[in-house]
Design a protein around this motif. Structure first.
Motif, PDB file in Angstrom:
ATOM      1  N   ALA A 334      18.343  -3.051  13.472  1.00  0.00           N
ATOM      2  CA  ALA A 334      19.421  -3.376  12.535  1.00  0.00           C
ATOM      3  C   ALA A 334      20.735  -2.770  13.018  1.00  0.00           C
ATOM      4  O   ALA A 334      20.750  -1.729  13.699  1.00  0.00           O
ATOM      5  CB  ALA A 334      19.088  -2.871  11.143  1.00  0.00           C
ATOM      6  N   ASN A 335      21.831  -3.408  12.656  1.00  0.00           N
ATOM      7  CA  ASN A 335      23.148  -2.889  13.039  1.00  0.00           C
ATOM      8  C   ASN A 335      23.456  -1.571  12.344  1.00  0.00           C
ATOM      9  O   ASN A 335      24.066  -0.680  12.930  1.00  0.00           O
ATOM     10  CB  ASN A 335      24.234  -3.923  12.701  1.00  0.00           C
ATOM     11  N   ASN A 336      23.028  -1.446  11.116  1.00  0.00           N
ATOM     12  CA  ASN A 336      23.233  -0.217  10.352  1.00  0.00           C
ATOM     13  C   ASN A 336      21.913   0.210   9.729  1.00  0.00           C
ATOM     14  O   ASN A 336      21.611  -0.134   8.583  1.00  0.00           O
ATOM     15  CB  ASN A 336      24.288  -0.435   9.270  1.00  0.00           C
ATOM     16  N   PRO A 337      21.082   0.959  10.463  1.00  0.00           N
ATOM     17  CA  PRO A 337      19.742   1.315   9.968  1.00  0.00           C
ATOM     18  C   PRO A 337      19.763   2.084   8.651  1.00  0.00           C
ATOM     19  O   PRO A 337      18.853   1.941   7.837  1.00  0.00           O
ATOM     20  CB  PRO A 337      19.158   2.162  11.109  1.00  0.00           C
ATOM     21  N   GLU A 338      20.787   2.919   8.438  1.00  0.00           N
ATOM     22  CA  GLU A 338      20.816   3.737   7.231  1.00  0.00           C
ATOM     23  C   GLU A 338      20.909   2.878   5.970  1.00  0.00           C
ATOM     24  O   GLU A 338      20.370   3.233   4.922  1.00  0.00           O
ATOM     25  CB  GLU A 338      21.985   4.716   7.295  1.00  0.00           C
ATOM     26  N   SER A 339      21.596   1.746   6.062  1.00  0.00           N
ATOM     27  CA  SER A 339      21.744   0.878   4.895  1.00  0.00           C
ATOM     28  C   SER A 339      20.454   0.127   4.571  1.00  0.00           C
ATOM     29  O   SER A 339      20.323  -0.440   3.478  1.00  0.00           O
ATOM     30  CB  SER A 339      22.878  -0.120   5.119  1.00  0.00           C
ATOM     31  N   CYS A 340      19.509   0.110   5.492  1.00  0.00           N
ATOM     32  CA  CYS A 340      18.244  -0.611   5.290  1.00  0.00           C
ATOM     33  C   CYS A 340      17.135   0.269   4.740  1.00  0.00           C
ATOM     34  O   CYS A 340      16.045  -0.221   4.444  1.00  0.00           O
ATOM     35  CB  CYS A 340      17.778  -1.239   6.605  1.00  0.00           C
ATOM     36  N   SER A 341      17.374   1.572   4.613  1.00  0.00           N
ATOM     37  CA  SER A 341      16.326   2.502   4.205  1.00  0.00           C
ATOM     38  C   SER A 341      16.308   2.685   2.695  1.00  0.00           C
ATOM     39  O   SER A 341      17.361   2.794   2.055  1.00  0.00           O
ATOM     40  CB  SER A 341      16.531   3.864   4.885  1.00  0.00           C
ATOM     41  N   ILE A 342      15.117   2.715   2.137  1.00  0.00           N
ATOM     42  CA  ILE A 342      14.928   2.996   0.715  1.00  0.00           C
ATOM     43  C   ILE A 342      13.972   4.177   0.580  1.00  0.00           C
ATOM     44  O   ILE A 342      13.011   4.322   1.332  1.00  0.00           O
ATOM     45  CB  ILE A 342      14.369   1.768  -0.029  1.00  0.00           C
ATOM     46  N   SER A 343      14.254   5.035  -0.388  1.00  0.00           N
ATOM     47  CA  SER A 343      13.419   6.214  -0.609  1.00  0.00           C
ATOM     48  C   SER A 343      12.156   5.830  -1.365  1.00  0.00           C
ATOM     49  O   SER A 343      12.192   4.997  -2.275  1.00  0.00           O
ATOM     50  CB  SER A 343      14.196   7.271  -1.391  1.00  0.00           C
ATOM     51  N   LEU A 344      11.052   6.451  -0.974  1.00  0.00           N
ATOM     52  CA  LEU A 344       9.760   6.204  -1.625  1.00  0.00           C
ATOM     53  C   LEU A 344       9.311   7.450  -2.373  1.00  0.00           C
ATOM     54  O   LEU A 344       9.384   8.564  -1.841  1.00  0.00           O
ATOM     55  CB  LEU A 344       8.702   5.821  -0.597  1.00  0.00           C
ATOM     56  N   SER A 345       8.856   7.264  -3.582  1.00  0.00           N
ATOM     57  CA  SER A 345       8.254   8.367  -4.318  1.00  0.00           C
ATOM     58  C   SER A 345       6.852   8.622  -3.775  1.00  0.00           C
ATOM     59  O   SER A 345       6.295   7.784  -3.063  1.00  0.00           O
ATOM     60  CB  SER A 345       8.189   8.023  -5.806  1.00  0.00           C
ATOM     61  N   PRO A 346       6.246   9.764  -4.088  1.00  0.00           N
ATOM     62  CA  PRO A 346       4.869   9.993  -3.638  1.00  0.00           C
ATOM     63  C   PRO A 346       3.898   8.894  -4.073  1.00  0.00           C
ATOM     64  O   PRO A 346       3.010   8.513  -3.315  1.00  0.00           O
ATOM     65  CB  PRO A 346       4.521  11.345  -4.271  1.00  0.00           C
ATOM     66  N   GLN A 347       4.090   8.367  -5.293  1.00  0.00           N
ATOM     67  CA  GLN A 347       3.218   7.289  -5.748  1.00  0.00           C
ATOM     68  C   GLN A 347       3.458   6.010  -4.957  1.00  0.00           C
ATOM     69  O   GLN A 347       2.517   5.273  -4.636  1.00  0.00           O
ATOM     70  CB  GLN A 347       3.442   7.032  -7.239  1.00  0.00           C
ATOM     71  N   ASP A 348       4.701   5.733  -4.605  1.00  0.00           N
ATOM     72  CA  ASP A 348       4.998   4.568  -3.777  1.00  0.00           C
ATOM     73  C   ASP A 348       4.327   4.682  -2.408  1.00  0.00           C
ATOM     74  O   ASP A 348       3.855   3.688  -1.853  1.00  0.00           O
ATOM     75  CB  ASP A 348       6.517   4.423  -3.595  1.00  0.00           C
ATOM     76  N   PHE A 349       4.306   5.874  -1.866  1.00  0.00           N
ATOM     77  CA  PHE A 349       3.648   6.086  -0.574  1.00  0.00           C
ATOM     78  C   PHE A 349       2.157   5.774  -0.661  1.00  0.00           C
ATOM     79  O   PHE A 349       1.597   5.100   0.210  1.00  0.00           O
ATOM     80  CB  PHE A 349       3.867   7.522  -0.115  1.00  0.00           C
ATOM     81  N   ILE A 350       1.498   6.253  -1.711  1.00  0.00           N
ATOM     82  CA  ILE A 350       0.067   5.995  -1.870  1.00  0.00           C
ATOM     83  C   ILE A 350      -0.200   4.505  -2.074  1.00  0.00           C
ATOM     84  O   ILE A 350      -1.187   3.959  -1.553  1.00  0.00           O
ATOM     85  CB  ILE A 350      -0.482   6.806  -3.061  1.00  0.00           C
ATOM     86  N   ASN A 351       0.700   3.822  -2.773  1.00  0.00           N
ATOM     87  CA  ASN A 351       0.512   2.387  -3.022  1.00  0.00           C
ATOM     88  C   ASN A 351       0.528   1.570  -1.739  1.00  0.00           C
ATOM     89  O   ASN A 351      -0.031   0.471  -1.699  1.00  0.00           O
ATOM     90  CB  ASN A 351       1.592   1.883  -3.970  1.00  0.00           C
ATOM     91  N   LEU A 352       1.160   2.078  -0.706  1.00  0.00           N
ATOM     92  CA  LEU A 352       1.183   1.363   0.568  1.00  0.00           C
ATOM     93  C   LEU A 352      -0.205   1.254   1.196  1.00  0.00           C
ATOM     94  O   LEU A 352      -0.446   0.360   2.027  1.00  0.00           O
ATOM     95  CB  LEU A 352       2.130   2.067   1.561  1.00  0.00           C
ATOM     96  N   PHE A 353      -1.108   2.143   0.799  1.00  0.00           N
ATOM     97  CA  PHE A 353      -2.439   2.159   1.408  1.00  0.00           C
ATOM     98  C   PHE A 353      -3.508   1.648   0.441  1.00  0.00           C
ATOM     99  O   PHE A 353      -4.700   1.833   0.672  1.00  0.00           O
ATOM    100  CB  PHE A 353      -2.787   3.579   1.852  1.00  0.00           C
ATOM    101  N   LYS A 354      -3.083   0.984  -0.613  1.00  0.00           N
ATOM    102  CA  LYS A 354      -4.029   0.366  -1.542  1.00  0.00           C
ATOM    103  C   LYS A 354      -4.163  -1.099  -1.199  1.00  0.00           C
ATOM    104  O   LYS A 354      -3.188  -1.756  -0.838  1.00  0.00           O
ATOM    105  CB  LYS A 354      -3.541   0.520  -2.985  1.00  0.00           C
ATOM    106  N   PHE A 355      -5.355  -1.611  -1.308  1.00  0.00           N
ATOM    107  CA  PHE A 355      -5.588  -3.038  -1.073  1.00  0.00           C
ATOM    108  C   PHE A 355      -6.764  -3.508  -1.921  1.00  0.00           C
ATOM    109  O   PHE A 355      -7.527  -2.720  -2.435  1.00  0.00           O
ATOM    110  CB  PHE A 355      -5.855  -3.312   0.416  1.00  0.00           C
TER     111      PHE A 355
END
Length: 355
Positions: A334-355
């Motif tokens: 991306a041209n501006n990587p910082e503008s593409c980043s979003i913060s994840l809460s601890p629960q959001d992090f765990i949700n990434l590994f749920k299926f």
């Protein structure tokens, strides 16, 4: 090594100083080397020996790799890249080759707990896993989870800070394990039951160590908190985000107790953590007919989750779908990587590994 065209033979031998001469020299050397091997052992025996050595090398390499990931060892294999790729799909392919257990190493949680900005984030993540994710942990994930937890406990024992936070984490984990071990016949836990019992005993030992901590008063005789002007004391107390910290601070001295009972202080604390709608549902009046913000705060805490605030969090790049700690370089186009980043809460992090 002689250059092309240079006479590399003895002065008595005449060689053409061209590429043909160089080729002839190499052919002679190679043919002589092969003839020496053939004269020493049969060709088929030589090939079998090479094949046997190659197989031994492959087996040794696989064994070393397996030892690195063995759940019984405490040596962790650290990757050079401190980020992981998160697949955009909603199936098991979302994991790619990275699981929750491997993410602990790839994102370097062992080092993150040494950073005061990331400490509370990691502790909250461990607490959420202890509450609801223990049954989904693989053997490697269990090992990494316990290793990180051990480092957290050792850090608290050494620094004598965040004691209550870790006590609550250990109590949550122990309570969850007590419930799950009783259902061991239903295969809710991965691994041998004896290993989990041993871990429960370890948790009890850590709890005993935390209970035995005696915080000594520093020998510093300079300016103390109570020596500050009242406006500064109130300003500092307003920055505390946990009501229990206010109560503890009020038990230090009678003057601090009066400040810790300030209605405006508890009102701001309620408004920080909870919405107006939540507050209206839990109104409590004092004997004087005024809103009792302190009682309302502790009632709201029992009914609703408090607002989470961390100095540093994991961030997900929306452009390249790479997860990393804030400030960690990753291959983003991306041209501006910082503008593409979003913060994840601890629960959001765990949700990434749920299926």
């Amino acid at each position: 090594m002689p250059f092309l065209g240079q006479d590399w033979r003895s002065p008595g031998q005449n060689w053409v100083k061209t590429a043909d001469g160089w080729k002839r020299f190499l052919d002679e050397k190679s043919s002589g080397f092969v003839s020496d091997i053939n004269s020493y052992c049969p060709k088929d025996v030589h090939n079998k020996e090479n094949l046997f050595n190659s197989l031994n090398y492959d087996i040794a390499a696989k064994k070393r790799k397996k030892d690195l990931m063995n759940s019984k060892t405490k040596i962790q294999y650290f990757h050079q890249e401190k980020w992981i790729y998160v697949h955009k799909g909603s199936t098991k392919e979302r994991h790619g080759y990275c699981t929750l257990g491997e993410a602990f190493n790839r994102l370097d949680f062992s080092t993150a707990i040494l950073d005061s900005r990331r400490f509370n984030y990691v502790v909250r993540l461990l607490e959420l896993i202890a509450k609801s994710q223990l049954t989904s942990l693989s053997g490697i994930a269990q090992k990494n989870f316990m290793n990180i937890l051990e480092k957290v406990v050792l850090k608290v024992l050494e620094d004598q800070q965040n004691i209550r936070l870790i006590r609550e984490l250990l109590q949550t984990l122990y309570t969850s394990l007590c419930t799950l071990v009783q259902r061991v016949g239903k295969s809710v836990l991965v691994g041998n039951i004896n290993m989990w019992v041993y871990r429960m005993e370890t948790i009890l030992h850590w709890q005993q160590q935390l209970n035995n901590i005696q915080i000594t008063r520093p020998a510093f005789k300079g300016l103390t908190f109570t020596d500050l002007p009242l406006c500064l004391q109130l300003n500092i107390m307003q920055r505390l985000t946990d009501g229990r910290d206010l109560v503890s601070l009020g038990q230090v001295a009678p003057d601090l107790h009066l400040l810790s009972e300030d209605r405006l202080l508890w009102k701001k604390l309620c408004q920080y953590h909870f919405t107006e709608r939540q507050i209206r549902k839990r109104l409590i009046l004092s004997d004087k007919g005024q809103l009792d913000w302190k009682k309302m705060y502790f009632k709201l805490v029992r009914c609703y989750p408090r607002k989470e605030q961390y100095g540093d969090t994991l961030q997900l790049c929306k452009h390249c779908h790479i997860l990393s700690w804030k400030g960690t370089d990753h291959p983003c186009t991306a041209n501006n990587p910082e503008s593409c980043s979003i913060s994840l809460s601890p629960q959001d992090f765990i949700n990434l590994f749920k299926f």
